[in-house]
Design an enzyme around this catalytic site. Structure first.
Site, short mmCIF file in Angstrom:
data_model
loop_
_atom_site.label_atom_id
_atom_site.label_comp_id
_atom_site.label_asym_id
_atom_site.label_seq_id
_atom_site.Cartn_x
_atom_site.Cartn_y
_atom_site.Cartn_z
N GLY A 157 -36.57 27.03 9.06
CA GLY A 157 -35.93 26.53 8.89
C GLY A 157 -37.00 25.36 8.52
CB CYS A 158 -36.05 21.83 6.62
SG CYS A 158 -34.89 21.15 8.58
CE1 TYR A 159 -37.83 17.41 11.96
CE2 TYR A 159 -35.68 18.62 12.74
CZ TYR A 159 -35.81 17.14 12.54
OH TYR A 159 -35.17 16.20 12.58
CB ALA A 162 -42.70 19.86 7.84
#
Length: 352
Positions: A157-159, A162
């Protein structure tokens, strides 16, 4: 532009081609050296609700493919390809994957195969667990060995991308307490292309909004799972996502208690990332900004210590559609196919 066809070229399909993630995958494939020299051929482009339309109606910037007709997302259409990108909502990829050949490289950009714990999956997603696949974040310890030659990949996932890149070196080196707080702001493309009231321009412009707070967001267990994999201690994660009036970008601010000096923490990050082509550890005193990574597969990371509060602070900036989705997918594809990992991917953003 593709100049020639090569015998035995790798034929690639993209399911969910009309969405933001699918379009970004296609943008990267069009710039891939294997596409330019004919070793990679773009095959079927599919979508569920927009079958029969042309790709140009959804992605006018993808001019080389604008004339292509979007087909239904069905196993019969996706079969016969060497690699298939699934840019679909959660719950859809698992069904399709079962119908495709074990020899097909399937790269799932959804959530279906990210979590290893069936009970956690069922708690957060409310459906049966389909299993787990190798995790497509090559920068994590041991990830490349799992991705090389595999035929199944779960794109993070993108979160979590990061947060994990911001935190794992400190946690792996046992320099911070295993209770972390992540506050991440994201552009609206991370929510997909569906028309909802919360994503209308009038609702978003000039406003920031937290959502799915206090352990509710589905990326919370994924962050915790990734961090637990690099330490022998249990890890707790408090995650707060915030929607901001931007189309792209994630800026994650991550904190944890520490008694370690900044010099020791920076040394851990330099050791972890010195050879990583897509990670830029910023000089002391400089901080990441989303505008610097837009359009690139780069992650810009800064670390600091609040000595008065005995708190470690790590900040990461990524483009949620590139390093947070499509770039990680292409990077993982390169590893699985034995191609240079950086092919088709840039570290240069398009700011301002």
């Amino acid at each position: 532009m593709q100049n020639r066809q090569v015998a035995n070229a790798t034929k690639v399909a993209v399911a969910g081609a009309s969405g933001y993630a699918g379009g970004e995958i296609l943008r990267l494939l069009l710039g891939h050296p294997a596409y330019a020299d004919g070793r990679l051929r773009i095959g079927a482009l599919t979508a569920a609700t927009s079958a029969g339309s042309t790709l140009g109606e959804h992605h006018p910037h993808l001019t080389p493919l604008a004339h292509r007709v979007v087909e239904p997302t069905e196993a019969a259409v996706l079969g016969g390809h060497d690699a298939v990108f699934l840019a679909l909502p959660h719950g859809h990829s698992a069904v399709l994957a079962q119908q495709l050949s074990p020899e097909t490289l399937i790269i799932d950009c959804g959530a279906d195969f990210r979590l290893t714990d069936a009970a956690v999956w069922e708690r957060f997603y409310g459906s049966s667990h389909a299993g787990s696949w190798p995790y497509g974040l090559p920068e994590l310890p041991g990830a490349r060995d799992q991705l090389r030659g595999t035929r199944r990949i779960a794109v993070p996932g993108c979160y979590p991308t990061a947060a994990l890149l911001a935190l794992f070196p400190a946690l792996a080196a046992d320099l911070i307490e295993p209770a972390v707080t992540v506050v991440a702001v994201s552009g609206t493309s991370g929510a997909g292309r569906a028309a909802t009231t919360d994503l209308l321009g009038a609702e978003v412009i000039g406003s920031a909004r937290a959502y799915n707070i206090a352990g509710v967001h589905r990326h919370t267990p994924e962050i915790a799972q990734g961090l637990r994999a690099v330490t022998d201690r249990d890890v707790s994660v408090s995650f707060t996502p915030v929607l901001i009036p931007a189309s792209r970008g994630i800026l994650a601010t991550c904190t944890a208690r520490t008694r370690s000096p900044l010099s020791q923490l920076r040394a851990a990050y330099e050791k972890a990332y010195h050879a990583e082509p897509f990670i830029y550890l910023m000089p002391e005193g400089q901080l990441p900004r989303t505008g610097a990574v837009i359009g690139s597969n780069a992650a810009h990371i800064a670390v600091a210590v609040d000595e008065d509060a005995q708190t470690f602070v790590a900040i990461a900036a990524i483009d949620n559609l590139v390093k947070g989705t499509a770039g990680a997918a292409v990077q993982s594809m390169n590893l699985a196919l034995g191609w240079p990992e950086t092919d088709g991917l840039s570290v240069v953003g398009v700011a301002p």
